[in-house]
Write a protein that holds these residues in place. Structure first.
Motif, PDB file in Angstrom:
ATOM      1  N   PHE A 192      16.743  -8.791   9.532  1.00  0.00           N
ATOM      2  CA  PHE A 192      16.027  -7.527   9.672  1.00  0.00           C
ATOM      3  C   PHE A 192      16.010  -6.727   8.359  1.00  0.00           C
ATOM      4  O   PHE A 192      16.175  -5.513   8.344  1.00  0.00           O
ATOM      5  CB  PHE A 192      16.628  -6.657  10.775  1.00  0.00           C
ATOM      6  N   SER A 193      15.815  -7.460   7.246  1.00  0.00           N
ATOM      7  CA  SER A 193      15.950  -6.784   5.951  1.00  0.00           C
ATOM      8  C   SER A 193      14.685  -6.867   5.096  1.00  0.00           C
ATOM      9  O   SER A 193      14.779  -6.836   3.875  1.00  0.00           O
ATOM     10  CB  SER A 193      17.127  -7.381   5.164  1.00  0.00           C
ATOM     11  N   ALA A 194      13.540  -6.988   5.724  1.00  0.00           N
ATOM     12  CA  ALA A 194      12.296  -7.042   4.937  1.00  0.00           C
ATOM     13  C   ALA A 194      12.104  -5.741   4.185  1.00  0.00           C
ATOM     14  O   ALA A 194      12.117  -4.649   4.771  1.00  0.00           O
ATOM     15  CB  ALA A 194      11.105  -7.291   5.856  1.00  0.00           C
ATOM     16  N   SER A 195      11.946  -5.810   2.878  1.00  0.00           N
ATOM     17  CA  SER A 195      11.746  -4.606   2.057  1.00  0.00           C
ATOM     18  C   SER A 195      10.965  -4.983   0.817  1.00  0.00           C
ATOM     19  O   SER A 195      10.834  -6.141   0.456  1.00  0.00           O
ATOM     20  CB  SER A 195      13.092  -3.985   1.673  1.00  0.00           C
ATOM     21  N   LEU A 196      10.445  -3.945   0.163  1.00  0.00           N
ATOM     22  CA  LEU A 196       9.631  -4.155  -1.041  1.00  0.00           C
ATOM     23  C   LEU A 196       9.941  -3.054  -2.039  1.00  0.00           C
ATOM     24  O   LEU A 196      10.063  -1.902  -1.655  1.00  0.00           O
ATOM     25  CB  LEU A 196       8.135  -4.142  -0.690  1.00  0.00           C
ATOM     26  N   ILE A 249       0.837  -1.201   0.000  1.00  0.00           N
ATOM     27  CA  ILE A 249       0.000   0.000   0.000  1.00  0.00           C
ATOM     28  C   ILE A 249       0.871   1.250   0.000  1.00  0.00           C
ATOM     29  O   ILE A 249       0.663   2.191  -0.792  1.00  0.00           O
ATOM     30  CB  ILE A 249      -0.938   0.022   1.232  1.00  0.00           C
ATOM     31  N   SER A 250       1.878   1.277   0.884  1.00  0.00           N
ATOM     32  CA  SER A 250       2.773   2.434   0.991  1.00  0.00           C
ATOM     33  C   SER A 250       3.542   2.665  -0.305  1.00  0.00           C
ATOM     34  O   SER A 250       3.677   3.796  -0.776  1.00  0.00           O
ATOM     35  CB  SER A 250       3.751   2.211   2.157  1.00  0.00           C
ATOM     36  N   LYS A 251       4.021   1.572  -0.908  1.00  0.00           N
ATOM     37  CA  LYS A 251       4.797   1.696  -2.143  1.00  0.00           C
ATOM     38  C   LYS A 251       3.928   2.179  -3.294  1.00  0.00           C
ATOM     39  O   LYS A 251       4.335   3.054  -4.075  1.00  0.00           O
ATOM     40  CB  LYS A 251       5.433   0.351  -2.486  1.00  0.00           C
ATOM     41  N   ALA A 252       2.708   1.645  -3.405  1.00  0.00           N
ATOM     42  CA  ALA A 252       1.795   2.044  -4.491  1.00  0.00           C
ATOM     43  C   ALA A 252       1.447   3.526  -4.376  1.00  0.00           C
ATOM     44  O   ALA A 252       1.425   4.253  -5.386  1.00  0.00           O
ATOM     45  CB  ALA A 252       0.530   1.188  -4.455  1.00  0.00           C
ATOM     46  N   ASP A 270       4.086  10.118  -9.828  1.00  0.00           N
ATOM     47  CA  ASP A 270       3.774   9.832 -11.236  1.00  0.00           C
ATOM     48  C   ASP A 270       4.707   8.781 -11.832  1.00  0.00           C
ATOM     49  O   ASP A 270       5.079   8.847 -13.016  1.00  0.00           O
ATOM     50  CB  ASP A 270       3.855  11.118 -12.071  1.00  0.00           C
ATOM     51  N   GLY A 271       5.112   7.842 -10.995  1.00  0.00           N
ATOM     52  CA  GLY A 271       5.933   6.732 -11.466  1.00  0.00           C
ATOM     53  C   GLY A 271       7.405   7.049 -11.598  1.00  0.00           C
ATOM     54  O   GLY A 271       8.189   6.199 -12.030  1.00  0.00           O
ATOM     55  N   LYS A 272       7.844   8.251 -11.210  1.00  0.00           N
ATOM     56  CA  LYS A 272       9.254   8.626 -11.358  1.00  0.00           C
ATOM     57  C   LYS A 272      10.126   8.061 -10.243  1.00  0.00           C
ATOM     58  O   LYS A 272      11.327   7.868 -10.415  1.00  0.00           O
ATOM     59  CB  LYS A 272       9.376  10.151 -11.387  1.00  0.00           C
ATOM     60  N   ASN A 273       9.523   7.811  -9.074  1.00  0.00           N
ATOM     61  CA  ASN A 273      10.267   7.310  -7.919  1.00  0.00           C
ATOM     62  C   ASN A 273       9.978   5.825  -7.733  1.00  0.00           C
ATOM     63  O   ASN A 273       8.823   5.436  -7.584  1.00  0.00           O
ATOM     64  CB  ASN A 273       9.856   8.097  -6.671  1.00  0.00           C
ATOM     65  N   PRO A 274      11.012   4.939  -7.726  1.00  0.00           N
ATOM     66  CA  PRO A 274      10.769   3.502  -7.542  1.00  0.00           C
ATOM     67  C   PRO A 274      10.282   3.159  -6.138  1.00  0.00           C
ATOM     68  O   PRO A 274       9.682   2.116  -5.920  1.00  0.00           O
ATOM     69  CB  PRO A 274      12.139   2.873  -7.823  1.00  0.00           C
ATOM     70  N   CYS A 275      10.576   4.035  -5.171  1.00  0.00           N
ATOM     71  CA  CYS A 275      10.004   3.934  -3.813  1.00  0.00           C
ATOM     72  C   CYS A 275      10.271   2.599  -3.122  1.00  0.00           C
ATOM     73  O   CYS A 275       9.391   1.742  -3.023  1.00  0.00           O
ATOM     74  CB  CYS A 275       8.498   4.176  -3.846  1.00  0.00           C
ATOM     75  N   SER A 276      11.473   2.406  -2.632  1.00  0.00           N
ATOM     76  CA  SER A 276      11.790   1.227  -1.831  1.00  0.00           C
ATOM     77  C   SER A 276      11.214   1.421  -0.422  1.00  0.00           C
ATOM     78  O   SER A 276      11.355   2.480   0.175  1.00  0.00           O
ATOM     79  CB  SER A 276      13.312   1.030  -1.754  1.00  0.00           C
ATOM     80  N   VAL A 277      10.556   0.402   0.089  1.00  0.00           N
ATOM     81  CA  VAL A 277       9.884   0.500   1.388  1.00  0.00           C
ATOM     82  C   VAL A 277      10.439  -0.546   2.344  1.00  0.00           C
ATOM     83  O   VAL A 277      10.510  -1.731   2.007  1.00  0.00           O
ATOM     84  CB  VAL A 277       8.360   0.302   1.241  1.00  0.00           C
ATOM     85  N   SER A 278      10.848  -0.130   3.561  1.00  0.00           N
ATOM     86  CA  SER A 278      11.329  -1.056   4.587  1.00  0.00           C
ATOM     87  C   SER A 278      10.141  -1.631   5.346  1.00  0.00           C
ATOM     88  O   SER A 278       9.164  -0.930   5.624  1.00  0.00           O
ATOM     89  CB  SER A 278      12.270  -0.338   5.553  1.00  0.00           C
ATOM     90  N   GLY A 279      10.242  -2.911   5.699  1.00  0.00           N
ATOM     91  CA  GLY A 279       9.108  -3.572   6.312  1.00  0.00           C
ATOM     92  C   GLY A 279       9.089  -3.618   7.829  1.00  0.00           C
ATOM     93  O   GLY A 279       8.067  -3.958   8.428  1.00  0.00           O
ATOM     94  N   ASN A 280      10.197  -3.270   8.492  1.00  0.00           N
ATOM     95  CA  ASN A 280      10.275  -3.454   9.940  1.00  0.00           C
ATOM     96  C   ASN A 280       9.202  -2.674  10.700  1.00  0.00           C
ATOM     97  O   ASN A 280       8.593  -3.187  11.635  1.00  0.00           O
ATOM     98  CB  ASN A 280      11.660  -3.047  10.451  1.00  0.00           C
ATOM     99  N   ARG A 281       8.957  -1.426  10.296  1.00  0.00           N
ATOM    100  CA  ARG A 281       7.971  -0.633  11.029  1.00  0.00           C
ATOM    101  C   ARG A 281       6.555  -1.197  10.868  1.00  0.00           C
ATOM    102  O   ARG A 281       5.725  -1.085  11.763  1.00  0.00           O
ATOM    103  CB  ARG A 281       8.017   0.824  10.590  1.00  0.00           C
ATOM    104  N   TYR A 282       6.306  -1.837   9.719  1.00  0.00           N
ATOM    105  CA  TYR A 282       4.983  -2.421   9.497  1.00  0.00           C
ATOM    106  C   TYR A 282       4.823  -3.717  10.290  1.00  0.00           C
ATOM    107  O   TYR A 282       3.731  -4.024  10.779  1.00  0.00           O
ATOM    108  CB  TYR A 282       4.759  -2.664   8.002  1.00  0.00           C
ATOM    109  N   ILE A 283       5.912  -4.480  10.402  1.00  0.00           N
ATOM    110  CA  ILE A 283       5.878  -5.682  11.239  1.00  0.00           C
ATOM    111  C   ILE A 283       5.613  -5.295  12.692  1.00  0.00           C
ATOM    112  O   ILE A 283       4.791  -5.904  13.384  1.00  0.00           O
ATOM    113  CB  ILE A 283       7.209  -6.469  11.115  1.00  0.00           C
ATOM    114  N   ILE A 284       6.305  -4.244  13.151  1.00  0.00           N
ATOM    115  CA  ILE A 284       6.106  -3.757  14.526  1.00  0.00           C
ATOM    116  C   ILE A 284       4.683  -3.244  14.704  1.00  0.00           C
ATOM    117  O   ILE A 284       4.030  -3.498  15.729  1.00  0.00           O
ATOM    118  CB  ILE A 284       7.132  -2.656  14.862  1.00  0.00           C
ATOM    119  N   GLY A 285       4.150  -2.538  13.700  1.00  0.00           N
ATOM    120  CA  GLY A 285       2.787  -2.016  13.768  1.00  0.00           C
ATOM    121  C   GLY A 285       1.761  -3.127  13.884  1.00  0.00           C
ATOM    122  O   GLY A 285       0.822  -3.050  14.693  1.00  0.00           O
TER     123      GLY A 285
END
Length: 473
Positions: free
Chosen positions: A469-473, A148-151, A158-173
């Motif tokens: 500790f490297s979950a990412s998308l 959701i965050s990456k989309a 407008d699709g210019k940023n590939p937007c890498s997202v780290s997953g640790n904060r979402y796992i904690i959430g």
């Protein structure tokens, strides 16, 4: 004794009798608080447990088996699950289906009917599977939140940023959310959460189905082949088929919590209610599975992805809704799979230290009062914290979950239910029914071994690129 005294005594006796009857109406035949579960609450528990995020991988699974093999395998496992679930439902009470001794957990059913070392083996398989599932669901929910965050990030740029997202904060959430929901005392108090989770599972399944239908319409044809996806070598093709068999088999599995769900059903004849709910739930899930799997394969053919939602990038808001529904579903599914483990630990501790049963009533503004149990608060919070930590430490734990699921499928879904049915019905050895049941058990054992090989291979591949500790998308 005067008339007034006789009248007073009669009134007192009548009041005492009414009080006794009212007291009995609050409890079942075993002295426990009256169970209130119905066909609908039971079905919601089952659907929440069965229709997991695995439904989104079924297009890939059909892609490995082809247009004929895929649907046939799905129907086969639906029938196997249905009938072994019937066997388990008959194992809830020993002997008489109405007045027989209750088994409160899967382990108790094994102990009451089969006895011996089966009890210990079942416990290890069941609770390892439940714990692994809780970790897998934590990672699965985090991946959906990351999607959701990456989309949203990609859309805003407008699709210019590939937007890498780290997953640790979402796992904690997700873990923080479970800290709250894990304090729901037992299965019987979480029917509302299961119903909500079941609605959410339909939501994201329908969105995936709708997007697949739109893609088929855009293509103007159904993609895919009779034999399924090709592979570089015959060995890799066999490998992929093993994994697909495992995915479909485990997508139906909920036997490790069936007895615990049945223990929420109101008397009498819990077995009949459980069978109706099972039939309704398996029919519903099979319909969804076949539709989602076949439409997904028809939309993308042999290129069908492991997660159907990842194949679409528009409309991004609808995909966000699907991922959000998946997260909400996993909140409920986490609890459905964790509650039996919570209950087991608390029951064992209560046998040694009665103090853990002490509760303190807390009045919450605008909400019903809550009975706080100190041990429950500490132990369940510890469970959630450790689960969350492991999810961050090993972000590819879904593959390890595949290993645990493979180990648990045959004994929990097939072997024990079949053996208990044979014992309860006194089916003679080497009779026609006995041979058919044992043949089914052996076939499912072979499927489990094949799926286990595929899952172990997936873990070995993940270890090659493993970073804690490297979950990412």
């Amino acid at each position: 004794m005067t008339d007034e005294e006789n009248s007073s005594a009669a009134t007192t006796s009548s009041a005492a009798l009414n009080h006794h009857q009212n007291h009995l109406s609050l409890y079942d035949d075993d002295g426990r608080p009256k169970r209130t579960g119905t066909v609908w609450t039971t079905s919601s528990h089952i659907i929440t447990a069965v229709i997991g995020s695995g439904v989104l991988s079924l297009a890939w699974s059909i892609g490995q088996l082809g247009w004929i093999g895929g649907p046939l395998v799905m129907l086969f496992f639906s029938v196997v699950t249905l009938y072994t679930s019937y066997f388990l439902a008959d194992s809830y009470r020993v002997g008489d289906p109405i007045n027989g001794k209750r088994s409160y957990t899967y382990m108790e059913a094994i102990d009451n009917i089969l006895g011996g070392k089966n009890f210990i083996f079942c416990g290890i398989m069941q609770y390892a599977n439940l714990y692994g599932t809780a970790i897998g669901y934590t990672i699965g929910a985090a991946i959906s939140m990351m999607a959701i965050s990456k989309a949203d990030c990609i859309h805003s740029s407008d699709g210019k940023n590939p937007c890498s997202v780290s997953g640790n904060r979402y796992i904690i959430g997700f873990g923080a959310i479970q800290l709250i929901f894990s304090q729901i005392p037992n299965f019987d108090k979480m029917s509302w959460l299961s119903i909500l989770a079941a609605v959410m599972s339909f939501t994201y399944s329908l969105i995936g189905l709708g997007l697949g239908i739109a893609q088929v319409a855009e293509n103007g044809t159904f993609k895919g082949t009779i034999a399924g996806a090709e592979a570089e070598t015959h060995a890799k093709k066999v490998w992929a088929i093993f994994q697909a068999l495992g995915n479909i088999a485990f997508a139906y599995s909920y036997s490790n919590i069936l007895i615990e769900i049945q223990d929420t059903i109101k008397s009498p004849n819990e077995g009949r209610t459980m069978k109706i709910a099972t039939k309704l739930s398996i029919a519903t899930t099979t319909t969804f599975y076949v539709l989602c799997g076949c439409i997904g394969y028809g939309a993308f053919g042999n290129a069908a992805p492991g997660n159907l939602l990842t194949a679409f990038d528009k409309p991004y808001w609808l995909i966000d809704i699907a991922n959000l529904a998946l997260v909400i579903h996993l909140v409920g599914a986490y609890q459905v799979y964790s509650q039996p483990l919570f209950a087991f630990v608390e029951e064992q501790v209560a046998k040694k230290w009665k103090v853990v049963e002490n509760e303190h009533k807390i009045q919450i503004p605008f909400l019903p009062s809550y009975n706080l149990n100190t041990f429950r608060l500490v132990w369940r919070s510890f469970f959630v914290v450790v689960t969350t930590f492991i999810s961050m430490l090993i972000p590819f734990f879904n593959d390890i979950l595949g290993v645990i699921g493979a180990l648990g499928f045959w004994p929990l879904t097939v072997y024990f239910p079949v053996e208990m049915y044979i014992k309860q019905k006194k089916i003679p050895k080497w009779s026609g029914s006995w041979i058919v049941l044992q043949s089914l058990s052996m076939f499912c054992l072979l499927v489990t071994i094949a799926a286990l090989i595929g899952s172990v291979a997936g873990v070995l591949l993940d270890l090659n690129t493993y970073k804690p500790f490297s979950a990412s998308l």
